[in-house]
Write an enzyme that holds these catalytic residues in place. Structure first.
Site, mmCIF file in Angstrom:
data_model
loop_
_atom_site.group_PDB
_atom_site.id
_atom_site.type_symbol
_atom_site.label_atom_id
_atom_site.label_comp_id
_atom_site.label_asym_id
_atom_site.label_seq_id
_atom_site.Cartn_x
_atom_site.Cartn_y
_atom_site.Cartn_z
ATOM 1 N N CYS A 112 0.815 -1.215 0.000
ATOM 2 C CA CYS A 112 0.000 0.000 0.000
ATOM 3 C C CYS A 112 0.849 1.265 0.000
ATOM 4 C CB CYS A 112 -0.997 -0.053 1.144
ATOM 5 S SG CYS A 112 -2.481 0.921 0.813
ATOM 6 N N HIS A 220 -3.732 -5.267 0.761
ATOM 7 C CA HIS A 220 -3.203 -5.625 2.089
ATOM 8 C C HIS A 220 -3.221 -7.129 2.315
ATOM 9 C CE1 HIS A 220 -2.592 -1.662 3.856
ATOM 10 N NE2 HIS A 220 -3.475 -1.317 2.934
ATOM 11 N N GLU A 222 -1.202 -8.739 4.149
ATOM 12 C CA GLU A 222 -0.796 -9.066 5.523
ATOM 13 C C GLU A 222 -1.994 -9.367 6.415
ATOM 14 O OE1 GLU A 222 -1.116 -6.034 4.438
ATOM 15 O OE2 GLU A 222 -2.198 -4.971 6.030
#
Ligand SMILES: N[C@@H](CCC(=O)NCCCC(=O)O)C(=O)O
Length: 259
Positions: A112, A220, A222
């Site tokens: 990001c 994202h 993660e």
């Protein structure tokens, strides 16, 4: 071989009236669970870092997202209030860390804001409030306190055939989350666009001619490591690249002994 270490540049955050060095736990969790590495937060400093001293001690760099924006002066533009909020210490830490890691062939995963920093570090520019561009979607973080909803997987990106990313998550349509108001405007010369949204927004890049894994994604991965296959595969590939780099630093005798 000791478990490899990955640098994560922190943000400056004001919490309960004090100034903190901070990163959201989701990046630490994904580094540990998804990549199998030891995360090491690098404090955001406006000056004073010796980036080679830091990079001598790590085997990879994970550049996190943040609600702050890269200051436009880093890509040749005047800043307006609308371009904020800013985090100059993060910029002054992250941008040179990215550049030096690439020069040294240290594996890099940028997420990001991290993708946006990768683009700026290599000479690209950013566009602000992209949802206001006619024909663009609203890529912003949903207005909710529920993080699972905010980071909910809700958007298709198209991963190009034959790319680094395609070798990790597969080519074609991949569903991802989306929490950003900025995006790449001019793509840096050394970046290859590897995925786009259906409105044309650049969603993933890789560094052309990089010595090691060097990928940036606008979404994202993660957050859903552990339950989402593309997210798991991306962090697994990053972890493998980090371990390969760490092994390459071992004296050959040690490498032979460990097989
Ligand atoms: N500020 C940039 C980058 C967005 C980003 O990294 N979002 C993740 C954090 C989301 C949040 O906590 O608000 C942009 O808006 O494009």
């Amino acid at each position: 071989m000791p478990k490899p270490v990955v640098a994560i540049p922190a943000d400056i955050r004001e919490i309960e009236g004090n100034v903190w060095q901070a990163t959201p736990n989701q990046y630490v969790r994904a580094a540990v669970k998804g990549a199998g590495v030891i995360p090491l937060l690098v404090p955001a400093l406006e000056a004073g870092h010796d980036f080679d001293e830091i990079l001598d001690r790590v085997d990879g760099v994970l550049v996190s997202g943040s609600r702050t924006n890269v200051h436009p002066s880093n890509y040749g533009l005047e800043a307006t209030e609308a371009d904020g909020p800013f985090d100059p210490a993060r910029d002054a830490t992250s941008l040179p860390l990215i550049t030096r890691a690439l020069e040294r062939g240290i594996p890099l995963l940028a997420i990001c804001r991290g993708l946006q920093e990768l683009n700026v570090a290599l000479g690209g520019t950013l566009a602000n409030e992209i949802q206001e561009i006619p024909g663009n979607w609203d890529h912003r973080k949903p207005d909710t306190a529920d993080l699972d909803v905010a980071y909910g997987i809700r958007q298709d990106v198209i991963v190009k055939e034959g790319t680094c990313l395609a070798s990790v998550v597969g080519a074609g349509t991949v569903r991802v989350n989306s929490l950003h108001r900025q995006a790449i405007s001019a793509t840096a010369p050394r970046l290859a666009v590897e995925a786009v949204a259906e409105d044309g927004t650049v969603e993933a890049v890789s560094v052309i001619g990089s010595k090691a894994f060097a990928v940036g994604v606008q979404w994202h991965p993660e957050y859903w490591v552990g339950s989402d296959e593309p997210s798991n595969n991306l962090f697994k590939a990053f972890g493998e690249a980090v371990r390969d780099y760490a092994a390459s630093k071992q004296p050959s005798t040690k490498r032979q002994a460990s097989g």
